[in-house]
Design a protein around this motif. Structure first.
Motif, PDB file in Angstrom:
ATOM      1  N   SER A  78      59.641  71.257  64.341  1.00  0.00           N
ATOM      2  CA  SER A  78      59.581  69.685  64.607  1.00  0.00           C
ATOM      3  C   SER A  78      59.985  69.639  66.088  1.00  0.00           C
ATOM      4  N   VAL A  79      61.614  70.516  66.795  1.00  0.00           N
ATOM      5  CA  VAL A  79      62.043  70.649  67.702  1.00  0.00           C
ATOM      6  C   VAL A  79      60.803  71.758  68.227  1.00  0.00           C
ATOM      7  N   LEU A  80      60.704  72.685  67.963  1.00  0.00           N
ATOM      8  CA  LEU A  80      59.330  73.844  68.945  1.00  0.00           C
ATOM      9  C   LEU A  80      58.460  73.132  68.753  1.00  0.00           C
ATOM     10  N   TRP A 133      52.879  74.409  54.508  1.00  0.00           N
ATOM     11  CA  TRP A 133      53.489  72.806  54.634  1.00  0.00           C
ATOM     12  C   TRP A 133      53.081  72.635  55.644  1.00  0.00           C
ATOM     13  N   GLY A 134      52.640  71.523  56.140  1.00  0.00           N
ATOM     14  CA  GLY A 134      52.642  70.690  57.696  1.00  0.00           C
ATOM     15  C   GLY A 134      52.435  69.677  58.003  1.00  0.00           C
ATOM     16  N   HIS A 135      52.159  70.052  59.873  1.00  0.00           N
ATOM     17  CA  HIS A 135      52.652  68.583  59.723  1.00  0.00           C
ATOM     18  C   HIS A 135      51.043  68.710  60.883  1.00  0.00           C
ATOM     19  N   VAL A 136      49.980  67.345  61.289  1.00  0.00           N
ATOM     20  CA  VAL A 136      49.210  67.870  62.659  1.00  0.00           C
ATOM     21  C   VAL A 136      49.640  66.244  62.976  1.00  0.00           C
ATOM     22  N   ASP A 137      49.298  66.245  64.749  1.00  0.00           N
ATOM     23  CA  ASP A 137      49.726  64.764  65.631  1.00  0.00           C
ATOM     24  C   ASP A 137      49.301  65.177  66.894  1.00  0.00           C
ATOM     25  N   GLY A 138      49.043  64.210  68.218  1.00  0.00           N
ATOM     26  CA  GLY A 138      48.753  64.821  68.685  1.00  0.00           C
ATOM     27  C   GLY A 138      49.767  65.734  69.644  1.00  0.00           C
ATOM     28  N   VAL A 195      61.085  75.203  44.858  1.00  0.00           N
ATOM     29  CA  VAL A 195      60.994  74.998  46.450  1.00  0.00           C
ATOM     30  C   VAL A 195      62.908  74.441  46.434  1.00  0.00           C
ATOM     31  N   ASP A 196      62.774  75.224  47.121  1.00  0.00           N
ATOM     32  CA  ASP A 196      64.604  74.646  48.384  1.00  0.00           C
ATOM     33  C   ASP A 196      64.071  73.671  49.379  1.00  0.00           C
ATOM     34  N   ALA A 197      64.853  72.784  48.180  1.00  0.00           N
ATOM     35  CA  ALA A 197      64.234  71.412  49.587  1.00  0.00           C
ATOM     36  C   ALA A 197      65.122  71.596  50.596  1.00  0.00           C
ATOM     37  N   GLN A 198      66.322  72.210  50.819  1.00  0.00           N
ATOM     38  CA  GLN A 198      67.329  72.390  51.640  1.00  0.00           C
ATOM     39  C   GLN A 198      66.403  73.071  53.094  1.00  0.00           C
ATOM     40  N   ALA A 199      66.290  74.389  52.474  1.00  0.00           N
ATOM     41  CA  ALA A 199      65.682  74.954  53.128  1.00  0.00           C
ATOM     42  C   ALA A 199      64.122  74.537  54.287  1.00  0.00           C
ATOM     43  N   LEU A 200      63.625  73.805  53.104  1.00  0.00           N
ATOM     44  CA  LEU A 200      61.994  73.881  53.279  1.00  0.00           C
ATOM     45  C   LEU A 200      62.632  72.026  55.064  1.00  0.00           C
ATOM     46  N   GLU A 201      63.357  71.348  54.251  1.00  0.00           N
ATOM     47  CA  GLU A 201      64.094  70.365  54.968  1.00  0.00           C
ATOM     48  C   GLU A 201      64.419  71.120  56.867  1.00  0.00           C
ATOM     49  N   ARG A 202      65.303  72.252  57.007  1.00  0.00           N
ATOM     50  CA  ARG A 202      65.709  73.021  57.689  1.00  0.00           C
ATOM     51  C   ARG A 202      64.417  73.154  58.820  1.00  0.00           C
ATOM     52  N   ALA A 203      62.933  74.434  57.787  1.00  0.00           N
ATOM     53  CA  ALA A 203      62.290  74.692  58.215  1.00  0.00           C
ATOM     54  C   ALA A 203      61.349  73.609  59.270  1.00  0.00           C
ATOM     55  N   CYS A 204      61.854  72.173  58.386  1.00  0.00           N
ATOM     56  CA  CYS A 204      60.646  71.106  58.710  1.00  0.00           C
ATOM     57  C   CYS A 204      60.834  70.940  60.269  1.00  0.00           C
ATOM     58  N   ARG A 205      62.337  70.350  60.637  1.00  0.00           N
ATOM     59  CA  ARG A 205      63.209  70.404  61.274  1.00  0.00           C
ATOM     60  C   ARG A 205      63.252  70.760  62.812  1.00  0.00           C
ATOM     61  N   ALA A 206      63.205  72.520  61.908  1.00  0.00           N
ATOM     62  CA  ALA A 206      63.444  73.451  63.550  1.00  0.00           C
ATOM     63  C   ALA A 206      61.724  73.617  64.239  1.00  0.00           C
ATOM     64  N   LYS A 251      63.622  66.421  66.155  1.00  0.00           N
ATOM     65  CA  LYS A 251      63.996  66.426  64.691  1.00  0.00           C
ATOM     66  C   LYS A 251      63.380  65.060  63.290  1.00  0.00           C
ATOM     67  N   SER A 252      62.755  64.461  64.991  1.00  0.00           N
ATOM     68  CA  SER A 252      61.209  62.773  64.218  1.00  0.00           C
ATOM     69  C   SER A 252      60.284  63.788  63.294  1.00  0.00           C
ATOM     70  N   VAL A 253      60.000  64.653  62.464  1.00  0.00           N
ATOM     71  CA  VAL A 253      59.150  64.715  61.519  1.00  0.00           C
ATOM     72  C   VAL A 253      59.990  65.834  60.442  1.00  0.00           C
ATOM     73  N   GLY A 254      59.922  64.493  59.190  1.00  0.00           N
ATOM     74  CA  GLY A 254      61.189  65.423  57.915  1.00  0.00           C
ATOM     75  C   GLY A 254      60.068  65.447  57.224  1.00  0.00           C
ATOM     76  N   SER A 255      60.445  66.970  56.224  1.00  0.00           N
ATOM     77  CA  SER A 255      59.879  67.112  55.291  1.00  0.00           C
ATOM     78  C   SER A 255      59.075  66.011  54.886  1.00  0.00           C
ATOM     79  N   CYS A 256      59.609  64.901  54.852  1.00  0.00           N
ATOM     80  CA  CYS A 256      58.699  63.855  53.516  1.00  0.00           C
ATOM     81  C   CYS A 256      58.048  63.510  54.243  1.00  0.00           C
ATOM     82  N   ASP A 257      57.173  64.026  55.588  1.00  0.00           N
ATOM     83  CA  ASP A 257      55.995  64.253  56.129  1.00  0.00           C
ATOM     84  C   ASP A 257      55.200  65.172  56.786  1.00  0.00           C
ATOM     85  N   LEU A 258      55.203  65.859  55.524  1.00  0.00           N
ATOM     86  CA  LEU A 258      54.544  66.956  55.762  1.00  0.00           C
ATOM     87  C   LEU A 258      53.643  66.868  54.308  1.00  0.00           C
ATOM     88  N   TYR A 259      52.858  67.527  54.918  1.00  0.00           N
ATOM     89  CA  TYR A 259      51.506  68.024  53.397  1.00  0.00           C
ATOM     90  C   TYR A 259      51.485  68.471  53.112  1.00  0.00           C
TER      91      TYR A 259
END
Length: 302
Positions: free
Chosen positions: A117-119, A138-143, A104-115, A124-132
């Motif tokens: 998150s902005v949308l 990979w994903g993240h769910v909140d309110g 897994v390209d960790a940097q690419a995953l981080e960029r996709a995660c930050r992007a 960019k409050s959610v980083g790759s370390c916050d993903l399931y």
């Protein structure tokens, strides 16, 4: 990288537009939900997006519109539709994998995660370390919404996640509406019949429409997705709160009924006591009237 953004808008209990076709995902009819629940849905689409109506043929029906857009840059820009703000936003990105799945390209995953998150939340409050991590993404769910970074170039699974989110808000808004009606009825001191009708509506919703697992069990990955959505949005907690509210309302109503019954019983007791008194007096008068020479004695005395 191109991003797909799905914005969910609530339209209350409005009817669906007339010019709509049956919704399909990946060219197939929607078969995600349990049959008894699917029969309570109208899922349609037109050139604007998806139109979804839940709990049809009830007076707590919920209508939603989902607008899909493809965006090249991750910008935070609130978008209204027919004067309404979205109640939730979901963002999709495809992260192309290396030849070996483990690489897994960790940097690419981080960029996709930050992007994404902005949308979804404008930061960019959610980083790759916050993903399931799931088997497909990979994903993240909140309110605020959900991020979906796919391992495969397939949009269909993301679209199913969008459906789950809309159902989640249909549940939450329905429970909020029923709870508000119940509180208002108690506050305004509505009559017995109106309260009983509300109890019936809540019980009907809980028994007919609400499922802890609304997804067909054959769709294991989608079942897991629902569990994550439930935990993030507190759907079960809202259901438990509504049930406790009904129990409390029932207790208050029963207490009021008990008080009214006690007051009625006391009133009857007073009436019976008054009637007994009158009967005693009448009996005494009759007894005195039967004494020989009583009238002559009273006349001589007077």
């Amino acid at each position: 990288m191109a991003y797909v953004v799905a914005r969910i808008y609530s339209f209350g209990d409005e009817a669906l537009p007339k010019a709509c076709n049956a919704l399909t995902i990946d060219g197939k009819d929607v078969q995600v939900f349990r049959k008894v629940l699917r029969e309570q849905m109208q899922l349609c689409e037109n050139r604007d997006g998806w139109w979804l109506r839940f709990f049809v043929e009830s007076d707590y029906a919920q209508c939603f519109f989902v607008q899909f857009t493809q965006e090249e840059a991750p910008e935070s820009k609130p978008v209204k539709y027919r004067g309404r703000w979205p109640i939730s936003t979901l963002a999709y990105a495809y992260l192309q994998q290396a030849a070996e799945p483990e690489a897994v390209d960790a940097q690419a995953l981080e960029r996709a995660c930050r992007a994404t998150s902005v949308l979804v939340r404008g930061s960019k409050s959610v980083g790759s370390c916050d993903l399931y991590e799931a088997s497909t993404h990979w994903g993240h769910v909140d309110g605020r919404g959900a991020q979906y970074i796919s391992k495969h170039d397939r949009l269909a699974q993301f679209e199913r996640h969008v459906l789950l989110h809309v159902l989640a808000y249909a549940y939450l808004l329905t429970m909020e509406t029923l709870g508000d009606r119940l509180s208002e009825a108690l506050t305004l001191g509505k009559g017995e019949q109106e309260l009983r009708d509300l109890y019936k509506k809540v019980a009907l919703f809980q028994a007919r429409s609400f499922f802890h697992q609304p997804v067909r069990l054959s769709n294991a990955a989608t079942c897991e997705a629902w569990v994550r959505i439930d935990e993030a949005l507190g759907i079960h907690a809202a259901s438990d709160e509504l049930f406790k509210q009904v129990e409390s309302a029932h207790y208050i109503f029963a207490l009021d009924e008990e008080k009214r019954a006690q007051a009625l019983q006391q009133q009857r007791a007073r009436e019976e006591k008054r009637r007994d008194r009158l009967l005693v007096i009448a009996g005494l008068l009759l007894a005195l009237a039967s004494v020989p020479g009583l009238y002559d004695l009273l006349g001589a005395w007077l």
